[in-house]
Design a protein around this motif. Sequence first.
Motif, PDB file in Angstrom:
ATOM      1  N   ARG A  52      -2.673  -1.678  -2.863  1.00  0.00           N
ATOM      2  CA  ARG A  52      -2.292  -2.085  -4.223  1.00  0.00           C
ATOM      3  C   ARG A  52      -2.981  -1.179  -5.255  1.00  0.00           C
ATOM      4  O   ARG A  52      -3.575  -1.647  -6.228  1.00  0.00           O
ATOM      5  CB  ARG A  52      -2.668  -3.551  -4.480  1.00  0.00           C
ATOM      6  CG  ARG A  52      -1.872  -4.539  -3.666  1.00  0.00           C
ATOM      7  CD  ARG A  52      -0.473  -4.732  -4.247  1.00  0.00           C
ATOM      8  NE  ARG A  52       0.216  -5.845  -3.613  1.00  0.00           N
ATOM      9  CZ  ARG A  52       1.296  -6.418  -4.100  1.00  0.00           C
ATOM     10  NH1 ARG A  52       1.870  -5.982  -5.196  1.00  0.00           N
ATOM     11  NH2 ARG A  52       1.883  -7.405  -3.482  1.00  0.00           N
ATOM     12  N   GLY A  53      -2.944   0.098  -4.972  1.00  0.00           N
ATOM     13  CA  GLY A  53      -3.486   1.085  -5.917  1.00  0.00           C
ATOM     14  C   GLY A  53      -4.974   1.355  -5.732  1.00  0.00           C
ATOM     15  O   GLY A  53      -5.521   2.249  -6.384  1.00  0.00           O
ATOM     16  N   SER A  94      -8.281   2.609  -3.655  1.00  0.00           N
ATOM     17  CA  SER A  94      -8.747   3.391  -2.495  1.00  0.00           C
ATOM     18  C   SER A  94      -9.733   2.541  -1.677  1.00  0.00           C
ATOM     19  O   SER A  94     -10.204   1.496  -2.155  1.00  0.00           O
ATOM     20  CB  SER A  94      -9.443   4.657  -2.981  1.00  0.00           C
ATOM     21  OG  SER A  94     -10.642   4.294  -3.646  1.00  0.00           O
ATOM     22  N   ARG A 109      -4.042   3.697  -0.294  1.00  0.00           N
ATOM     23  CA  ARG A 109      -4.465   2.865  -1.421  1.00  0.00           C
ATOM     24  C   ARG A 109      -3.837   1.498  -1.222  1.00  0.00           C
ATOM     25  O   ARG A 109      -2.623   1.392  -1.050  1.00  0.00           O
ATOM     26  CB  ARG A 109      -4.006   3.462  -2.751  1.00  0.00           C
ATOM     27  CG  ARG A 109      -4.915   4.576  -3.233  1.00  0.00           C
ATOM     28  CD  ARG A 109      -4.490   5.105  -4.590  1.00  0.00           C
ATOM     29  NE  ARG A 109      -5.357   6.214  -4.964  1.00  0.00           N
ATOM     30  CZ  ARG A 109      -6.476   6.080  -5.673  1.00  0.00           C
ATOM     31  NH1 ARG A 109      -6.842   4.895  -6.118  1.00  0.00           N
ATOM     32  NH2 ARG A 109      -7.213   7.130  -5.959  1.00  0.00           N
ATOM     33  N   ASP A 132      -1.203   8.646   0.195  1.00  0.00           N
ATOM     34  CA  ASP A 132      -1.097   9.976  -0.383  1.00  0.00           C
ATOM     35  C   ASP A 132      -1.530  10.969   0.699  1.00  0.00           C
ATOM     36  O   ASP A 132      -2.547  10.742   1.368  1.00  0.00           O
ATOM     37  CB  ASP A 132      -2.038  10.072  -1.599  1.00  0.00           C
ATOM     38  CG  ASP A 132      -2.023  11.458  -2.208  1.00  0.00           C
ATOM     39  OD1 ASP A 132      -1.178  11.705  -3.077  1.00  0.00           O
ATOM     40  OD2 ASP A 132      -2.859  12.311  -1.785  1.00  0.00           O
ATOM     41  N   SER A 160       0.836  -1.205   0.000  1.00  0.00           N
ATOM     42  CA  SER A 160       0.000   0.000   0.000  1.00  0.00           C
ATOM     43  C   SER A 160       0.868   1.251   0.000  1.00  0.00           C
ATOM     44  O   SER A 160       2.073   1.190   0.274  1.00  0.00           O
ATOM     45  CB  SER A 160      -0.894   0.006   1.245  1.00  0.00           C
ATOM     46  OG  SER A 160      -0.096   0.140   2.397  1.00  0.00           O
TER      47      SER A 160
END
Length: 510
Positions: free
Chosen positions: A132-133, A135, A130, A124, A121
């Motif tokens: 693995r990308g 949300s 996130r 931001d 993870s």
Amino acid sequence: MAFFRSVSALSRLRSRVGQQSNLANSVRWLQTPSSSNADLYSELKELVPEYQLVARKTLVNSCKRMLYLSTLYFNLYIQIWLQERVKKLKKDHGNVELGKITVDMVLGGMRGMTALVWLGSAVDPDEGIRFRGMSIPECQKKLPGAFPGGEPLPEAVLWLLLTGKIPNKEQVDSLSQELRSRATVPDYAYKAIDALPVSAHPMTQFTTGVMALQVQSEFQKAYEGGIAKARYWEPTYEDTLNLIARLPAIAAYIYRRKYKDGKIIPLDDSLDYGANYAHMLGFDDPEMLEFMRLYISIHSDHEGGNVSSHTAHLVASPLSDPYLAFAAALNGLAGPLHGLANQEVLRWIRSVVAEFGTPKISTEQLADYINKTLSKGQVVPGYGHGVLRQTDPRYTCQREFALKHLPNDPLFQLVSKIKEVVPPILTKLGKVKNPWPNVDAHSGVLLNYYGLTEEKYSVTSRLYYTVLFGVSRSFGVGPQLIWDRALGMPLERPKSVTLEKLEQLCGKSS
Ligand SMILES: CC(=O)SCCNC(=O)CCNC(=O)[C@H](O)C(C)(C)COP(=O)(O)OP(=O)(O)OC[C@H]1O[C@@H](n2cnc3c(N)ncnc32)[C@H](O)[C@@H]1OP(=O)(O)O
Ligand SMILES: O=C([O-])CC(=O)C(=O)O
């Protein structure tokens, strides 16, 4: 090895039934005793002794589970090529600078210093976590729940963090079953906890239980047996799954010992991980089970630099096994500026109620109380963050859950009011980088609403909440420990300087 033999036997099963055949047909074929499947049946039976086979149907279920799980293992296995990516990065770009190291960073807890690789993870500052990308709202949409539209199952998050792939429901169910099959806790682990006074903080009891589980470490055994470096990740995988599987029993025991009658509630074989943990704690309200699934999922991971995750990674770096690393992580989580903040938030909220005799207080009364807290040199727990600069999305999704299920709860309403009143006051101090609520600002009132709290309140209450956080964190830390070993990550050892040396370096530079 048994695992690979199983996978190969299963693929032979598929080819025997016909390449085009699906899993359901293969299973049906094996389920019907005949001379043409007897040999494969006995081979598979020998390969899955741990499932205590009593009938062909049980074997068939075990085969189904192995088949689904083999995709998890396979996904991990094929990604070992990431090792090459790491080697190439080091070889081709080893001198690329990622930023400056300033005195502020060295004296300021290394904030903003890019120093770690973490696969599961990333955080931001404005948008938050996130996985693995994905949300949190994306995970809620895409990861399987216990029922359609349900909150993501922690097992689904585990699969995602481990492999980077979104699992389907059958895969998640197979992982649930796998974890249940590994969940047996040795008696001496309970005895180790019993050696502590009941008054010991739940986190102290929890770490003790985890250290007792370490006796069963597969990694330690394999290392002593001379396992080759390239295979370190395999016993790490075993330890990680065993550890995750056994944590609810240990954690639930601590709760029941400290706050209830001390009787162990056994695992229910029909329940998923989050639901089982709630059940073993003594809660069976479906809403609470659903909250537990959400709770574990959102608390699982928060990139690599937070105190608990970083600690696990650091402690595992000299090849300490996952139990040793995770116990160390729990000790970091038990600090009030990190995971213990969820206890501190509820204690603080209760102190507000105790001060005014009611949770229904005015904005002015609340502002006065916040200022009083600050004037004593204390922090407002649940607010601020080392990376985030906006409201934590983990706070937001718990708020959404509360709005749906407990909108009229007086403590929830107080939490909502606190969110309006605290940020402007913290901003006014001029030094707080993030005045917004973090994950810990919300969880306590939800758990309290469902009855998970100690019976009597006192100002020195030692609450259980951080243990729940700890169980959840194993879902994020565990996968990274497997990857640390798979990628051959080295012993971690940054350079320190004395204060005199730092002053000398500053003098030179100015
Ligand atoms: C799961 C988690 O770990 S989430 C975090 C849980 N922790 C809490 O909720 C405890 C309250 N919050 C805090 O103590 C901090 O915000 C932390 C520890 C989370 C982050 O710390 P930092 O990155 O150092 O925050 P920041 O750079 O904004 O700190 C600057 C100053 O503001 C203060 N500050 C930060 N947050 C708060 C707060 N909630 N209340 C009062 N003061 C605060 C710091 O103590 C520091 O003061 P100092 O310079 O006098 O020492
Ligand atoms: O990221 C951090 O520093 C703290 C945090 O929110 C977590 O570990 O969940």
